[in-house]
Design a protein around this motif. Structure first.
Motif, PDB file in Angstrom:
ATOM      1  N   ARG A 258       0.801  -1.222   0.000  1.00 46.13           N
ATOM      2  CA  ARG A 258       0.000   0.000   0.000  1.00 46.13           C
ATOM      3  C   ARG A 258       0.832   1.269   0.000  1.00 46.13           C
ATOM      4  O   ARG A 258       0.423   2.277  -0.564  1.00 46.13           O
ATOM      5  CB  ARG A 258      -0.865   0.021   1.252  1.00 46.13           C
ATOM      6  CG  ARG A 258      -2.253  -0.403   0.971  1.00 46.13           C
ATOM      7  CD  ARG A 258      -3.097  -0.186   2.182  1.00 46.13           C
ATOM      8  NE  ARG A 258      -4.380  -0.817   1.965  1.00 46.13           N
ATOM      9  CZ  ARG A 258      -5.201  -1.179   2.928  1.00 46.13           C
ATOM     10  NH1 ARG A 258      -4.861  -0.957   4.180  1.00 46.13           N
ATOM     11  NH2 ARG A 258      -6.348  -1.725   2.629  1.00 46.13           N
ATOM     12  N   VAL A 259       1.979   1.179   0.647  1.00 53.73           N
ATOM     13  CA  VAL A 259       2.808   2.388   0.758  1.00 53.73           C
ATOM     14  C   VAL A 259       3.091   2.969  -0.620  1.00 53.73           C
ATOM     15  O   VAL A 259       3.126   4.176  -0.813  1.00 53.73           O
ATOM     16  CB  VAL A 259       4.136   2.064   1.478  1.00 53.73           C
ATOM     17  CG1 VAL A 259       5.131   3.214   1.352  1.00 53.73           C
ATOM     18  CG2 VAL A 259       3.889   1.733   2.935  1.00 53.73           C
TER      19      VAL A 259
ATOM     20  N   LEU B 187      -4.578   1.542  -3.396  1.00 54.40           N
ATOM     21  CA  LEU B 187      -4.952   0.380  -2.582  1.00 54.40           C
ATOM     22  C   LEU B 187      -5.548   0.769  -1.230  1.00 54.40           C
ATOM     23  O   LEU B 187      -6.024  -0.069  -0.472  1.00 54.40           O
ATOM     24  CB  LEU B 187      -3.727  -0.508  -2.355  1.00 54.40           C
ATOM     25  CG  LEU B 187      -3.077  -1.086  -3.615  1.00 54.40           C
ATOM     26  CD1 LEU B 187      -1.789  -1.813  -3.256  1.00 54.40           C
ATOM     27  CD2 LEU B 187      -4.038  -2.029  -4.332  1.00 54.40           C
ATOM     28  N   LYS B 188      -5.516   2.050  -0.930  1.00 53.03           N
ATOM     29  CA  LYS B 188      -6.029   2.538   0.350  1.00 53.03           C
ATOM     30  C   LYS B 188      -7.494   2.147   0.507  1.00 53.03           C
ATOM     31  O   LYS B 188      -8.272   2.276  -0.425  1.00 53.03           O
ATOM     32  CB  LYS B 188      -5.892   4.063   0.377  1.00 53.03           C
ATOM     33  CG  LYS B 188      -5.719   4.631   1.754  1.00 53.03           C
ATOM     34  CD  LYS B 188      -5.447   6.122   1.674  1.00 53.03           C
ATOM     35  CE  LYS B 188      -5.658   6.780   3.023  1.00 53.03           C
ATOM     36  NZ  LYS B 188      -5.563   8.226   2.954  1.00 53.03           N
ATOM     37  N   LYS B 189      -7.820   1.616   1.676  1.00 52.74           N
ATOM     38  CA  LYS B 189      -9.206   1.191   1.992  1.00 52.74           C
ATOM     39  C   LYS B 189      -9.695   0.044   1.108  1.00 52.74           C
ATOM     40  O   LYS B 189     -10.875  -0.284   1.111  1.00 52.74           O
ATOM     41  CB  LYS B 189     -10.187   2.367   1.863  1.00 52.74           C
ATOM     42  CG  LYS B 189      -9.768   3.612   2.599  1.00 52.74           C
ATOM     43  CD  LYS B 189     -10.483   3.733   3.922  1.00 52.74           C
ATOM     44  CE  LYS B 189     -10.045   5.028   4.613  1.00 52.74           C
ATOM     45  NZ  LYS B 189     -10.355   5.037   6.021  1.00 52.74           N
TER      46      LYS B 189
ATOM     47  N   THR C   1       8.074   5.872   7.462  1.00 54.22           N
ATOM     48  CA  THR C   1       8.083   4.676   6.595  1.00 54.22           C
ATOM     49  C   THR C   1       6.764   4.442   5.863  1.00 54.22           C
ATOM     50  O   THR C   1       6.726   3.687   4.902  1.00 54.22           O
ATOM     51  CB  THR C   1       8.367   3.398   7.414  1.00 54.22           C
ATOM     52  OG1 THR C   1       7.240   3.141   8.260  1.00 54.22           O
ATOM     53  CG2 THR C   1       9.611   3.537   8.266  1.00 54.22           C
ATOM     54  N   GLY C   2       5.688   5.034   6.352  1.00 50.61           N
ATOM     55  CA  GLY C   2       4.371   4.787   5.753  1.00 50.61           C
ATOM     56  C   GLY C   2       3.678   3.563   6.310  1.00 50.61           C
ATOM     57  O   GLY C   2       2.571   3.219   5.897  1.00 50.61           O
ATOM     58  N   ILE C   3       4.323   2.869   7.252  1.00 48.78           N
ATOM     59  CA  ILE C   3       3.763   1.619   7.783  1.00 48.78           C
ATOM     60  C   ILE C   3       3.002   1.890   9.085  1.00 48.78           C
ATOM     61  O   ILE C   3       3.553   2.472  10.017  1.00 48.78           O
ATOM     62  CB  ILE C   3       4.902   0.607   8.064  1.00 48.78           C
ATOM     63  CG1 ILE C   3       5.660   0.266   6.780  1.00 48.78           C
ATOM     64  CG2 ILE C   3       4.349  -0.645   8.735  1.00 48.78           C
ATOM     65  CD1 ILE C   3       4.895  -0.579   5.793  1.00 48.78           C
TER      66      ILE C   3
ATOM     67  N   LEU D 264      12.202   1.742  -9.525  1.00 51.05           N
ATOM     68  CA  LEU D 264      11.790   2.870  -8.680  1.00 51.05           C
ATOM     69  C   LEU D 264      10.381   3.316  -9.032  1.00 51.05           C
ATOM     70  O   LEU D 264       9.930   3.194 -10.166  1.00 51.05           O
ATOM     71  CB  LEU D 264      12.731   4.068  -8.905  1.00 51.05           C
ATOM     72  CG  LEU D 264      14.126   4.001  -8.301  1.00 51.05           C
ATOM     73  CD1 LEU D 264      14.853   5.308  -8.595  1.00 51.05           C
ATOM     74  CD2 LEU D 264      14.054   3.769  -6.810  1.00 51.05           C
ATOM     75  N   LEU D 265       9.721   3.853  -8.041  1.00 45.67           N
ATOM     76  CA  LEU D 265       8.377   4.396  -8.253  1.00 45.67           C
ATOM     77  C   LEU D 265       8.478   5.595  -9.181  1.00 45.67           C
ATOM     78  O   LEU D 265       9.326   6.469  -8.987  1.00 45.67           O
ATOM     79  CB  LEU D 265       7.809   4.826  -6.897  1.00 45.67           C
ATOM     80  CG  LEU D 265       6.347   5.224  -6.849  1.00 45.67           C
ATOM     81  CD1 LEU D 265       5.476   4.009  -7.156  1.00 45.67           C
ATOM     82  CD2 LEU D 265       6.005   5.770  -5.481  1.00 45.67           C
TER      83      LEU D 265
END
Length: 443
Positions: free
Chosen positions: A34-35, A40-42, A152-154, A437-438
């Motif tokens: 998800r990060v 992908l949120k929710k 970290t986004g976690i 990479l993103l």
DNA sequence: TCTGGGGTCCTAGGACCC
DNA sequence: TCTGGGGTCCTAGGACCC
């Protein structure tokens, strides 16, 4: 006849005054995915095991849809399609790197930390619990939680208790209760009994399926009842492990923090095949690849192995095919950690246990009786082969270290690797590979 | 068709010895 | 009815964890 049902636990003097904090990442693998993909949120997300076999991580939304932990993927196909659940093959490179980031963040908050698993760490805040009278310990945990999220986004949950087991209990409740907002402190809590009553024994750390059954027969169903069980009874039912666990529930610390990981006892590498394998050549390729991987780990820890076990097996779930599994334990003439020689022995092992006419599903190797690499003794008859093999291995390690693992391979691993596992839905290695990479598009 | 992989610790029982 | 007894070491298998 005497039996040793007496308590046999020796306790340090401060066993009742410790304070442990467990930081546990929520649905870790799913959260990692998800990060890097906000879409992908929710959304319901699941992550599969190796070979896309079982479901090993689920987002809350996926759990709510009834997807169970460890369920075979193929059995959930319908529900996955029906609800548009996002499916990922496991991307251990990504998860490993995200784990490092989380752990690095946590080191900011304590001097004493035990990395318990890829997504969990115990922090010793024993020195801080005097703060708790003012609620500061809980606040401190909230700061930890917010920092990990930001850096970290976690998302993580945090449980605090007088023992590791109680910290685990607190963590579980922190995850379940919306009111806790991710943090629960059970140190000297007036609500301890209530908290323990809300946890069924199956969810207590160290109680597995077998013990649940035994304990239920004795009328013990929740953690409070387990805490209050008779010492002799638990000793008889679950041995010293059970007794220790019960002490821990009582707030008496029996499990200490392991701040530096003890040396490995064994290294294993095995995989299920993506399809059935019948030819000895393919099995040899696979085992060569596995032992190569294990050997890299061995050298990373500066160890050498004295025992090599090779095993293979057909699919134990299959009803149609004939079943066969076997293993062979090879006591090596001297401790070894170079890949060239380990491959030679592993291939010999496969040759000795291979039986024609079976469809194999899985093979693997184990390295055991590990000793420090510095203690390797060469045999009398060694004519420099060991030296050459060592140098070759070092060069290959170096190249793979710089250029990425798998850049240089041993020919015996094969190049097509038709036996290799399935991973249809692999996400990019966003954080460890320049090519993956993103990317952010401007439109 | 399709069911993960990598670990740890404990215990019971056998072999062996005196 | 009635095998001696007690110790150590090793191994396989059980149970559990994430």
């Amino acid at each position: 006849m005497f039996s040793t049902t007496t308590t046999a636990i020796t306790l340090p003097p401060d066993a009742r005054n410790r304070c442990f904090t467990l930081v546990d990442c929520n649905n870790f693998y799913a959260s990692c995915e998800r990060v890097f993909d906000p879409k992908l949120k929710k959304q319901p997300v699941i992550v599969l095991s190796n070979n896309d076999g079982c479901i090993v991580a689920r987002s809350e939304e996926a759990k709510a849809l009834g997807i169970g932990m460890g369920e075979p993927f193929f059995r959930c196909r319908d529900i996955i399609e029906k609800h548009g659940i996002h499916v990922f093959s496991s991307n251990y490179t990504l998860y490993g790197n995200m784990s490092e980031r989380v752990m690095n963040t946590l080191t900011q908050f304590t001097l004493e930390m035990e990395i318990y698993s890829i997504d969990e760490a115990f922090l010793d805040l024993s020195g801080c619990d005097h703060l708790d009278k003012h609620g500061d310990l809980t606040e401190y945990a909230r700061t930890i939680r917010a920092t990990v999220r930001q850096w970290t986004g976690i998302p993580v949950s945090i449980g605090i208790g007088r023992t590791k087991t109680l910290a685990k209990v607190a963590n579980r409740l922190a995850k379940k209760s919306a009111r806790a907002m991710g943090v629960l402190n059970l140190v000297d809590s007036p609500y301890m009994d209530k908290a323990l009553e809300r946890v069924c024994i199956a969810d207590v750390w160290g109680i597995g399926r077998r013990s649940v059954k035994k304990l239920k027969e004795k009328g013990v169903t929740n953690a409070r009842q387990l805490r209050d069980i008779d010492d002799r009874l638990i000793r008889k039912q679950m041995g010293i492990v059970g007794l220790r666990l019960v002490y821990e529930l009582r707030g008496i610390s029996c499990l200490s923090l392991e701040t530096c990981p003890p040396p490995r006892k064994g290294i294993m590498s095995s995989r299920s095949f993506g399809r059935k394998v019948e030819s000895p050549e393919e099995l040899k390729e696979a085992v060569t690849a596995y032992v190569t991987k294990a050997a890299v780990k061995l050298r990373e820890q500066n160890l050498a192995a004295q025992v090599l076990t090779v095993f293979l097996t057909t699919n134990p779930y299959s009803r149609d095919d004939g079943q066969y599994s076997n293993s062979i334990v090879l006591h090596l003439p001297t401790a070894i950690n170079n890949t060239v020689e380990l491959i030679r022995y592993a291939v010999q092992g496969i040759e000795r246990i291979f039986k024609k006419g079976f469809r194999y599903k899985k093979a693997g190797v184990m390295l055991d009786e590990l000793i420090p690499a510095g203690q390797i003794q060469t045999t009398l008859f060694d004519r420099g082969n060991a030296g050459r093999n060592k140098k070759l291995t070092e060069v290959i390690d170096m190249v793979n270290d710089i250029m990425g693992s798998g850049t240089l391979k041993y020919a015996a691993q094969g190049s097509a690797q038709p036996w290799s596992g399935k991973c249809k839905n692999l996400s990019p290695r966003y954080t460890t590979n320049w090519k993956e990479l993103l990317t952010v598009s401007a439109d």
